[in-house]
Design an enzyme around this catalytic site. Sequence first.
Site, PDB file in Angstrom:
ATOM      1  N   SER A 172       0.815  -1.215   0.000  1.00 22.50           N
ATOM      2  CA  SER A 172       0.000   0.000   0.000  1.00 22.50           C
ATOM      3  C   SER A 172       0.852   1.271   0.000  1.00 22.50           C
ATOM      4  O   SER A 172       1.875   1.356   0.673  1.00 22.50           O
ATOM      5  CB  SER A 172      -0.902   0.009   1.238  1.00 22.50           C
ATOM      6  OG  SER A 172      -1.563   1.240   1.317  1.00 22.50           O
ATOM      7  N   LEU A 173       0.380   2.261  -0.753  1.00 24.80           N
ATOM      8  CA  LEU A 173       1.049   3.576  -0.773  1.00 24.80           C
ATOM      9  C   LEU A 173       0.507   4.486   0.332  1.00 24.80           C
ATOM     10  O   LEU A 173       1.062   5.554   0.579  1.00 24.80           O
ATOM     11  CB  LEU A 173       0.789   4.273  -2.122  1.00 24.80           C
ATOM     12  CG  LEU A 173       1.609   3.863  -3.339  1.00 24.80           C
ATOM     13  CD1 LEU A 173       1.163   4.677  -4.546  1.00 24.80           C
ATOM     14  CD2 LEU A 173       3.090   4.074  -3.089  1.00 24.80           C
ATOM     15  N   SER A 174      -0.579   4.070   0.996  1.00 25.00           N
ATOM     16  CA  SER A 174      -1.243   4.948   1.971  1.00 25.00           C
ATOM     17  C   SER A 174      -0.322   5.414   3.105  1.00 25.00           C
ATOM     18  O   SER A 174      -0.350   6.602   3.457  1.00 25.00           O
ATOM     19  CB  SER A 174      -2.490   4.272   2.536  1.00 25.00           C
ATOM     20  OG  SER A 174      -3.404   4.064   1.500  1.00 25.00           O
TER      21      SER A 174
ATOM     22  N   ASN B   3     -14.417   2.761   3.097  1.00 22.45           N
ATOM     23  CA  ASN B   3     -12.945   2.681   3.025  1.00 22.45           C
ATOM     24  C   ASN B   3     -12.259   3.621   4.019  1.00 22.45           C
ATOM     25  O   ASN B   3     -11.040   3.647   4.098  1.00 22.45           O
ATOM     26  CB  ASN B   3     -12.437   2.970   1.605  1.00 22.45           C
ATOM     27  CG  ASN B   3     -12.462   4.437   1.254  1.00 22.45           C
ATOM     28  OD1 ASN B   3     -13.265   5.202   1.794  1.00 22.45           O
ATOM     29  ND2 ASN B   3     -11.591   4.857   0.366  1.00 22.45           N
TER      30      ASN B   3
ATOM     31  N   ARG C 220     -16.855  -9.298 -17.199  1.00 17.39           N
ATOM     32  CA  ARG C 220     -16.703 -10.718 -17.534  1.00 17.39           C
ATOM     33  C   ARG C 220     -17.937 -11.492 -17.076  1.00 17.39           C
ATOM     34  O   ARG C 220     -18.547 -12.218 -17.848  1.00 17.39           O
ATOM     35  CB  ARG C 220     -15.437 -11.246 -16.843  1.00 17.39           C
ATOM     36  CG  ARG C 220     -15.193 -12.709 -17.057  1.00 17.39           C
ATOM     37  CD  ARG C 220     -13.916 -13.138 -16.376  1.00 17.39           C
ATOM     38  NE  ARG C 220     -13.943 -12.893 -14.925  1.00 17.39           N
ATOM     39  CZ  ARG C 220     -12.961 -13.196 -14.099  1.00 17.39           C
ATOM     40  NH1 ARG C 220     -11.860 -13.738 -14.582  1.00 17.39           N
ATOM     41  NH2 ARG C 220     -13.052 -12.949 -12.800  1.00 17.39           N
TER      42      ARG C 220
ATOM     43  N   LYS D  84     -13.862  -3.978   2.791  1.00 19.79           N
ATOM     44  CA  LYS D  84     -14.634  -2.743   2.601  1.00 19.79           C
ATOM     45  C   LYS D  84     -16.130  -2.939   2.869  1.00 19.79           C
ATOM     46  O   LYS D  84     -16.823  -2.001   3.232  1.00 19.79           O
ATOM     47  CB  LYS D  84     -14.421  -2.195   1.180  1.00 19.79           C
ATOM     48  CG  LYS D  84     -13.036  -1.596   0.964  1.00 19.79           C
ATOM     49  CD  LYS D  84     -12.931  -0.950  -0.404  1.00 19.79           C
ATOM     50  CE  LYS D  84     -11.540  -0.408  -0.646  1.00 19.79           C
ATOM     51  NZ  LYS D  84     -11.414   0.276  -1.931  1.00 19.79           N
TER      52      LYS D  84
ATOM     53  N   GLY E 267     -17.211  -4.784  -9.989  1.00 20.21           N
ATOM     54  CA  GLY E 267     -16.840  -5.112  -8.609  1.00 20.21           C
ATOM     55  C   GLY E 267     -17.015  -3.897  -7.707  1.00 20.21           C
ATOM     56  O   GLY E 267     -17.746  -2.954  -8.041  1.00 20.21           O
ATOM     57  N   GLY E 268     -16.321  -3.914  -6.572  1.00 20.57           N
ATOM     58  CA  GLY E 268     -16.464  -2.840  -5.592  1.00 20.57           C
ATOM     59  C   GLY E 268     -16.064  -1.473  -6.131  1.00 20.57           C
ATOM     60  O   GLY E 268     -16.784  -0.487  -5.924  1.00 20.57           O
TER      61      GLY E 268
ATOM     62  N   GLY F  99      -4.548   5.343 -12.241  1.00 22.77           N
ATOM     63  CA  GLY F  99      -5.325   5.499 -11.006  1.00 22.77           C
ATOM     64  C   GLY F  99      -4.624   6.204  -9.856  1.00 22.77           C
ATOM     65  O   GLY F  99      -5.202   6.313  -8.769  1.00 22.77           O
TER      66      GLY F  99
ATOM     67  N   ASP G 182     -13.662   6.664  -2.131  1.00 21.31           N
ATOM     68  CA  ASP G 182     -13.196   6.213  -3.454  1.00 21.31           C
ATOM     69  C   ASP G 182     -13.900   6.973  -4.591  1.00 21.31           C
ATOM     70  O   ASP G 182     -13.261   7.385  -5.559  1.00 21.31           O
ATOM     71  CB  ASP G 182     -13.453   4.711  -3.634  1.00 21.31           C
ATOM     72  CG  ASP G 182     -12.369   3.864  -2.976  1.00 21.31           C
ATOM     73  OD1 ASP G 182     -11.244   4.364  -2.774  1.00 21.31           O
ATOM     74  OD2 ASP G 182     -12.659   2.692  -2.660  1.00 21.31           O
TER      75      ASP G 182
HETATM   76  P1  NAP Z   1     -13.209  -6.529  -7.154  1.00 25.13           P
HETATM   77  O1  NAP Z   1     -14.380  -6.079  -6.368  1.00 25.13           O
HETATM   78  O2  NAP Z   1     -12.551  -7.827  -6.821  1.00 25.13           O
HETATM   79  O3  NAP Z   1     -13.656  -6.550  -8.707  1.00 25.13           O
HETATM   80  C1  NAP Z   1     -12.753  -7.049  -9.679  1.00 25.13           C
HETATM   81  C2  NAP Z   1     -13.274  -6.733 -11.084  1.00 25.13           C
HETATM   82  O4  NAP Z   1     -12.278  -7.147 -12.024  1.00 25.13           O
HETATM   83  C3  NAP Z   1     -14.549  -7.463 -11.441  1.00 25.13           C
HETATM   84  O5  NAP Z   1     -15.291  -6.678 -12.336  1.00 25.13           O
HETATM   85  C4  NAP Z   1     -14.004  -8.730 -12.129  1.00 25.13           C
HETATM   86  O6  NAP Z   1     -14.892  -9.321 -13.037  1.00 25.13           O
HETATM   87  C5  NAP Z   1     -12.858  -8.136 -12.903  1.00 25.13           C
HETATM   88  N1  NAP Z   1     -11.840  -9.147 -13.247  1.00 25.13           N
HETATM   89  C6  NAP Z   1     -10.941  -9.697 -12.389  1.00 25.13           C
HETATM   90  N2  NAP Z   1     -10.156 -10.568 -13.061  1.00 25.13           N
HETATM   91  C7  NAP Z   1     -10.596 -10.575 -14.350  1.00 25.13           C
HETATM   92  C8  NAP Z   1     -10.192 -11.257 -15.530  1.00 25.13           C
HETATM   93  N3  NAP Z   1      -9.163 -12.130 -15.527  1.00 25.13           N
HETATM   94  N4  NAP Z   1     -10.844 -11.005 -16.685  1.00 25.13           N
HETATM   95  C9  NAP Z   1     -11.867 -10.104 -16.722  1.00 25.13           C
HETATM   96  N5  NAP Z   1     -12.302  -9.419 -15.638  1.00 25.13           N
HETATM   97  C10 NAP Z   1     -11.673  -9.666 -14.475  1.00 25.13           C
HETATM   98  O7  NAP Z   1     -12.010  -5.449  -7.109  1.00 25.13           O
HETATM   99  P2  NAP Z   1     -12.164  -3.851  -6.951  1.00 25.13           P
HETATM  100  O8  NAP Z   1     -11.999  -3.479  -5.552  1.00 25.13           O
HETATM  101  O9  NAP Z   1     -13.391  -3.457  -7.716  1.00 25.13           O
HETATM  102  O10 NAP Z   1     -10.845  -3.336  -7.726  1.00 25.13           O
HETATM  103  C11 NAP Z   1     -10.753  -3.321  -9.143  1.00 25.13           C
HETATM  104  C12 NAP Z   1      -9.476  -2.585  -9.555  1.00 25.13           C
HETATM  105  O11 NAP Z   1      -9.567  -1.221  -9.167  1.00 25.13           O
HETATM  106  C13 NAP Z   1      -8.205  -3.118  -8.900  1.00 25.13           C
HETATM  107  O12 NAP Z   1      -7.184  -3.115  -9.877  1.00 25.13           O
HETATM  108  C14 NAP Z   1      -7.896  -2.117  -7.819  1.00 25.13           C
HETATM  109  O13 NAP Z   1      -6.521  -2.023  -7.529  1.00 25.13           O
HETATM  110  C15 NAP Z   1      -8.388  -0.831  -8.489  1.00 25.13           C
HETATM  111  N6  NAP Z   1      -8.710   0.220  -7.529  1.00 25.13           N
HETATM  112  C16 NAP Z   1      -8.015   1.388  -7.610  1.00 25.13           C
HETATM  113  C17 NAP Z   1      -8.304   2.420  -6.734  1.00 25.13           C
HETATM  114  C18 NAP Z   1      -7.520   3.709  -6.823  1.00 25.13           C
HETATM  115  O14 NAP Z   1      -7.557   4.502  -5.876  1.00 25.13           O
HETATM  116  N7  NAP Z   1      -6.839   3.973  -7.919  1.00 25.13           N
HETATM  117  C19 NAP Z   1      -9.310   2.271  -5.758  1.00 25.13           C
HETATM  118  C20 NAP Z   1     -10.026   1.064  -5.706  1.00 25.13           C
HETATM  119  C21 NAP Z   1      -9.703   0.053  -6.603  1.00 25.13           C
HETATM  120  P3  NAP Z   1     -15.890 -10.516 -12.561  1.00 25.13           P
HETATM  121  O15 NAP Z   1     -17.021  -9.833 -11.854  1.00 25.13           O
HETATM  122  O16 NAP Z   1     -16.285 -11.171 -13.818  1.00 25.13           O
HETATM  123  O17 NAP Z   1     -15.091 -11.401 -11.637  1.00 25.13           O
END
Ligand code: NAP
Length: 285
Positions: free
Chosen positions: A20-22, A92, A156, A71, A133-134, A247, A107
């Site tokens: 984490s960068l936090s 968060n 997906r 979360k 996802g989240g 991001g 977020d």
């Molecule tokens: P999550 O709830 O686990 O959701 C993951 C998402 O990615 C789902 O839509 C999932 O699809 C999809 N996915 C995962 N593996 C896949 C694959 N091989 N092929 C196609 N789709 C795939 O995770 P999240 O919390 O939403 O986070 C998602 C991303 O956002 C992460 O990379 C996280 O680091 C980033 N993020 C960044 C910030 C920021 O501040 N920049 C903040 C929050 C999150 P399915 O539903 O089909 O499994």
Amino acid sequence: MKIDSNTKIYGLIGHPVGHSLSPIIHNLAFEHLSFNCIYEIFDVSPECLGDAVKGLRALNVKGFNVTVPYKESIMQYLDVISEEAMKIGAVNTVINENGILRGYNTDGYGFIEAIKDEGEEIAGRDIVLIGAGGAAKAVSVSLAMNGINSITIINRNLDKALTLSNYIKNEYHIDCTYCTIDELNELKNIDILINATSVGMSPHIDESPVKEQVVIKSRFVYDLIYNPQKTLFLRYAFKNGIKCANGLGMLVNQANHAFKLWTGVNFNKELIYKHIQVEGIMKTM
Ligand code: NAP
């Protein structure tokens, strides 16, 4: 940094939390503002979440961030939850106000500020959001609250895309649909294309959630991933001269909003960006 009996403790709970960068962001901000505060990392195993929250409350930890996978599950242990966090269904950021734990979600705010920092308008735009996802939920709720014209969600797992699009449509009465990746190929123009999946994250840096033919239909491209700094998805945009960003802006802006909830002031974002770049922190992750 001098730690004494007046030092206020903040932190992050998640599992795992190693990269984490936090802590870097918040400790730098505390130091720069001469606040007698420290930000710690707490790697909490799933069976210990309830006890960990009791401990944070008992030890008068002033506030903490919550990351994957807690979360949603953290919400049952909190006393008050903000309206936005309720709509997103995830927390968060937590403030400990004399033993009362208040949950927020920063977020969505971080995402909107990051887009604005890039000089992009949100109101009236047609968005394609990849992911359900989240993070995609936080992004879609915040877009809906900021006057978006339409959102098309692809994922997906199509059932999750349907559930999220129905939720946004019913809750905010905006044009929100879902489609398959193949149907996406038929769209002509996309104002803003957003990757809210984990596809392209280290170590899978040669994967993109959509093909280059989809990226090139977009006017602006945003990837929630910041490690690596340039995912394949963003490299498609660069290659075709399309404006894009990773991001990091969302991360820093969500941290800044949490910082304000805890301390009443914002930190200097430029200082944080400069530190991360000068120290080459992203390259070592
Ligand atoms: P999550 O709830 O686990 O959701 C993951 C998402 O990615 C789902 O839509 C999932 O699809 C999809 N996915 C995962 N593996 C896949 C694959 N091989 N092929 C196609 N789709 C795939 O995770 P999240 O919390 O939403 O986070 C998602 C991303 O956002 C992460 O990379 C996280 O680091 C980033 N993020 C960044 C910030 C920021 O501040 N920049 C903040 C929050 C999150 P399915 O539903 O089909 O499994």
